[in-house]
Design a protein around this motif. Structure first.
Motif, PDB file in Angstrom:
ATOM      1  N   PRO A   1     100.889   0.331   0.119  1.00 54.42           N
ATOM      2  CA  PRO A   1     100.942   0.767  -1.339  1.00 54.42           C
ATOM      3  C   PRO A   1      99.941   0.626  -2.057  1.00 54.42           C
ATOM      4  N   TYR A   2      98.745   0.154  -1.575  1.00 52.63           N
ATOM      5  CA  TYR A   2      97.483  -0.171  -2.113  1.00 52.63           C
ATOM      6  C   TYR A   2      96.417   1.049  -1.883  1.00 52.63           C
ATOM      7  N   ALA A   3      96.761   1.878  -0.921  1.00 53.68           N
ATOM      8  CA  ALA A   3      95.795   2.898  -0.329  1.00 53.68           C
ATOM      9  C   ALA A   3      96.382   4.232  -0.439  1.00 53.68           C
ATOM     10  N   ASN A   4      97.403   4.380  -1.531  1.00 52.33           N
ATOM     11  CA  ASN A   4      97.971   5.773  -1.598  1.00 52.33           C
ATOM     12  C   ASN A   4      98.752   6.334  -0.475  1.00 52.33           C
ATOM     13  N   GLY A   5      99.480   5.461   0.100  1.00 56.90           N
ATOM     14  CA  GLY A   5     100.248   5.429   1.317  1.00 56.90           C
ATOM     15  C   GLY A   5      99.614   5.747   2.392  1.00 56.90           C
ATOM     16  N   ALA A   6      98.266   5.295   2.607  1.00 62.28           N
ATOM     17  CA  ALA A   6      97.772   5.530   4.124  1.00 62.28           C
ATOM     18  C   ALA A   6      97.971   4.525   4.876  1.00 62.28           C
ATOM     19  N   GLU A   7      98.077   4.537   6.306  1.00 61.46           N
ATOM     20  CA  GLU A   7      98.592   3.555   7.158  1.00 61.46           C
ATOM     21  C   GLU A   7      97.266   2.677   7.317  1.00 61.46           C
ATOM     22  N   ARG A   8      97.802   1.596   7.410  1.00 63.46           N
ATOM     23  CA  ARG A   8      97.019   0.478   7.788  1.00 63.46           C
ATOM     24  C   ARG A   8      97.612  -0.540   8.608  1.00 63.46           C
ATOM     25  N   ALA A   9      96.514  -1.304   9.371  1.00 62.42           N
ATOM     26  CA  ALA A   9      97.225  -2.556  10.212  1.00 62.42           C
ATOM     27  C   ALA A   9      97.775  -3.378   9.487  1.00 62.42           C
ATOM     28  N   VAL A  10      98.961  -4.165   9.687  1.00 62.20           N
ATOM     29  CA  VAL A  10      99.802  -5.037   9.044  1.00 62.20           C
ATOM     30  C   VAL A  10      99.002  -6.065   8.275  1.00 62.20           C
ATOM     31  N   SER A  11      97.847  -6.493   9.021  1.00 60.63           N
ATOM     32  CA  SER A  11      96.847  -7.638   8.666  1.00 60.63           C
ATOM     33  C   SER A  11      95.798  -7.602   9.399  1.00 60.63           C
TER      34      SER A  11
ATOM     35  N   CYS B   1      79.467 -22.858   4.262  1.00 64.57           N
ATOM     36  CA  CYS B   1      80.989 -22.578   4.067  1.00 64.57           C
ATOM     37  C   CYS B   1      81.523 -21.837   4.957  1.00 64.57           C
ATOM     38  N   LEU B   2      82.430 -22.132   5.899  1.00 66.44           N
ATOM     39  CA  LEU B   2      83.254 -21.140   6.564  1.00 66.44           C
ATOM     40  C   LEU B   2      84.889 -21.073   6.407  1.00 66.44           C
ATOM     41  N   ILE B   3      85.030 -19.738   5.909  1.00 63.52           N
ATOM     42  CA  ILE B   3      86.325 -19.596   5.701  1.00 63.52           C
ATOM     43  C   ILE B   3      87.139 -18.550   6.541  1.00 63.52           C
ATOM     44  N   THR B   4      88.286 -18.626   6.467  1.00 62.74           N
ATOM     45  CA  THR B   4      89.164 -17.289   7.041  1.00 62.74           C
ATOM     46  C   THR B   4      89.656 -16.564   6.160  1.00 62.74           C
ATOM     47  N   GLU B   5      89.501 -15.340   6.277  1.00 67.15           N
ATOM     48  CA  GLU B   5      90.095 -14.190   5.486  1.00 67.15           C
ATOM     49  C   GLU B   5      91.250 -13.438   5.942  1.00 67.15           C
ATOM     50  N   VAL B   6      92.315 -13.664   5.392  1.00 71.05           N
ATOM     51  CA  VAL B   6      93.537 -12.560   5.884  1.00 71.05           C
ATOM     52  C   VAL B   6      93.941 -11.800   4.942  1.00 71.05           C
ATOM     53  N   VAL B   7      93.555 -10.412   5.101  1.00 66.45           N
ATOM     54  CA  VAL B   7      93.893  -9.269   4.550  1.00 66.45           C
ATOM     55  C   VAL B   7      95.121  -8.470   4.673  1.00 66.45           C
ATOM     56  N   THR B   8      96.046  -8.338   3.913  1.00 68.00           N
ATOM     57  CA  THR B   8      97.238  -7.777   4.108  1.00 68.00           C
ATOM     58  C   THR B   8      97.798  -6.711   2.857  1.00 68.00           C
ATOM     59  N   PRO B   9      98.112  -5.370   3.152  1.00 68.42           N
ATOM     60  CA  PRO B   9      97.735  -4.725   4.463  1.00 68.42           C
ATOM     61  C   PRO B   9      96.404  -4.905   4.885  1.00 68.42           C
TER      62      PRO B   9
ATOM     63  N   THR C   1      88.544 -11.401  14.055  1.00 70.89           N
ATOM     64  CA  THR C   1      89.185 -12.142  14.926  1.00 70.89           C
ATOM     65  C   THR C   1      90.599 -11.670  15.418  1.00 70.89           C
ATOM     66  N   ASP C   2      91.158 -10.759  14.221  1.00 74.15           N
ATOM     67  CA  ASP C   2      92.511 -10.265  14.397  1.00 74.15           C
ATOM     68  C   ASP C   2      92.692  -9.065  13.816  1.00 74.15           C
ATOM     69  N   ARG C   3      93.470  -7.783  14.490  1.00 71.58           N
ATOM     70  CA  ARG C   3      93.882  -6.715  13.739  1.00 71.58           C
ATOM     71  C   ARG C   3      95.239  -6.321  14.139  1.00 71.58           C
ATOM     72  N   ALA C   4      96.172  -6.670  13.480  1.00 71.46           N
ATOM     73  CA  ALA C   4      97.646  -6.279  13.933  1.00 71.46           C
ATOM     74  C   ALA C   4      97.739  -4.768  14.554  1.00 71.46           C
ATOM     75  N   LYS C   5      98.248  -4.798  15.577  1.00 76.85           N
ATOM     76  CA  LYS C   5      98.579  -3.510  16.349  1.00 76.85           C
ATOM     77  C   LYS C   5      99.520  -2.711  15.459  1.00 76.85           C
ATOM     78  N   GLU C   6     100.430  -3.303  14.950  1.00 77.56           N
ATOM     79  CA  GLU C   6     101.320  -2.456  14.190  1.00 77.56           C
ATOM     80  C   GLU C   6     100.755  -2.025  12.845  1.00 77.56           C
ATOM     81  N   ASN C   7     100.952  -0.813  12.156  1.00 78.62           N
ATOM     82  CA  ASN C   7     100.703  -0.431  11.064  1.00 78.62           C
ATOM     83  C   ASN C   7     101.813  -0.158  10.099  1.00 78.62           C
ATOM     84  N   VAL C   8     101.386  -0.166   8.826  1.00 76.50           N
ATOM     85  CA  VAL C   8     102.571   0.150   7.641  1.00 76.50           C
ATOM     86  C   VAL C   8     101.782   0.881   6.674  1.00 76.50           C
TER      87      VAL C   8
END
Length: 189
Positions: A41-51, A143-151, A31-38
């Motif tokens: 620290p969990y992916a060896n410095g790879a760029e990922r969406a903020v959330s 069960c319906l849940i929302t998952e927010v992943v950061t990064p 439902t959402d993928r932030a346009k901004e990247n960061v």
């Protein structure tokens, strides 16, 4: 009928939210993928969406996912229904893995919570509690849940537990054979 409020049928939720089958089991829609990247620290410095954010639905037809982990932190937020999470943290310094169970639901008196933060590298699996299955109206069990992943979520940061990985996870546990048997149905072969 479920023992908790579940006003929409699973068929309605799948249709209204445009859910599709998820490789882990169940249904989902991003439902959402932030346009901004960061830099993650969990992916060896790879760029990922903020959330990133998804809906995730389990039904009587698809009552559980498979054991997996993400590198990023994931917040699970209850929308409707009830779900039981199995969390397996790797053992420290040669110790055995730690298994915990947390139920997302609305009954705080029974220890249920509405939010669950799972840190990266913790193995997890969601399942509709056994006592909720087999009711008269399976369309109102789920069960319906929302998952927010950061990064944000990226498939490169996601791993399914394999049979060999399961054995390694519990290799220092005196009850290893029982735990491997218990969790084997929920790993990817």
């Amino acid at each position: 009928m479920a023992d908790y409020p579940y006003p929409r049928t699973n068929t309605q939720l799948i249709s209204e939210l445009n859910l599709q089958r998820h490789p882990e089991g169940g249904y989902y829609a991003e439902t959402d993928r932030a346009k901004e990247n960061v830099t993650s620290p969990y992916a060896n410095g790879a760029e990922r969406a903020v959330s990133t954010t998804i809906y995730y639905l389990l039904t009587e037809e698809t009552p559980s996912g498979v054991i997996h982990k993400n590198k990023s932190r994931t917040m699970h937020v209850l929308q409707e229904g009830r779900v039981r999470y199995t969390l397996i943290s790797p053992g420290k310094e040669g110790g055995s893995a730690k298994v915990e169970y947390v139920t997302l639901g609305t009954n705080a008196a029974k220890g249920e919570v509405r939010q669950l933060m799972v840190e990266g590298d913790v193995w997890k699996m969601s399942a509709i509690p056994q006592e909720d299955l087999g009711k008269d109206d399976p369309e109102h069990v789920g069960c319906l849940i929302t998952e927010v992943v950061t990064p944000g979520f990226h498939w490169e940061d996601h791993v399914f537990l394999t049979p060999d990985g399961l054995k390694q996870l519990f290799e220092n546990d005196p009850a290893a054979a029982d735990k491997v048997k218990q969790f084997s149905p929920f790993v990817k072969s």
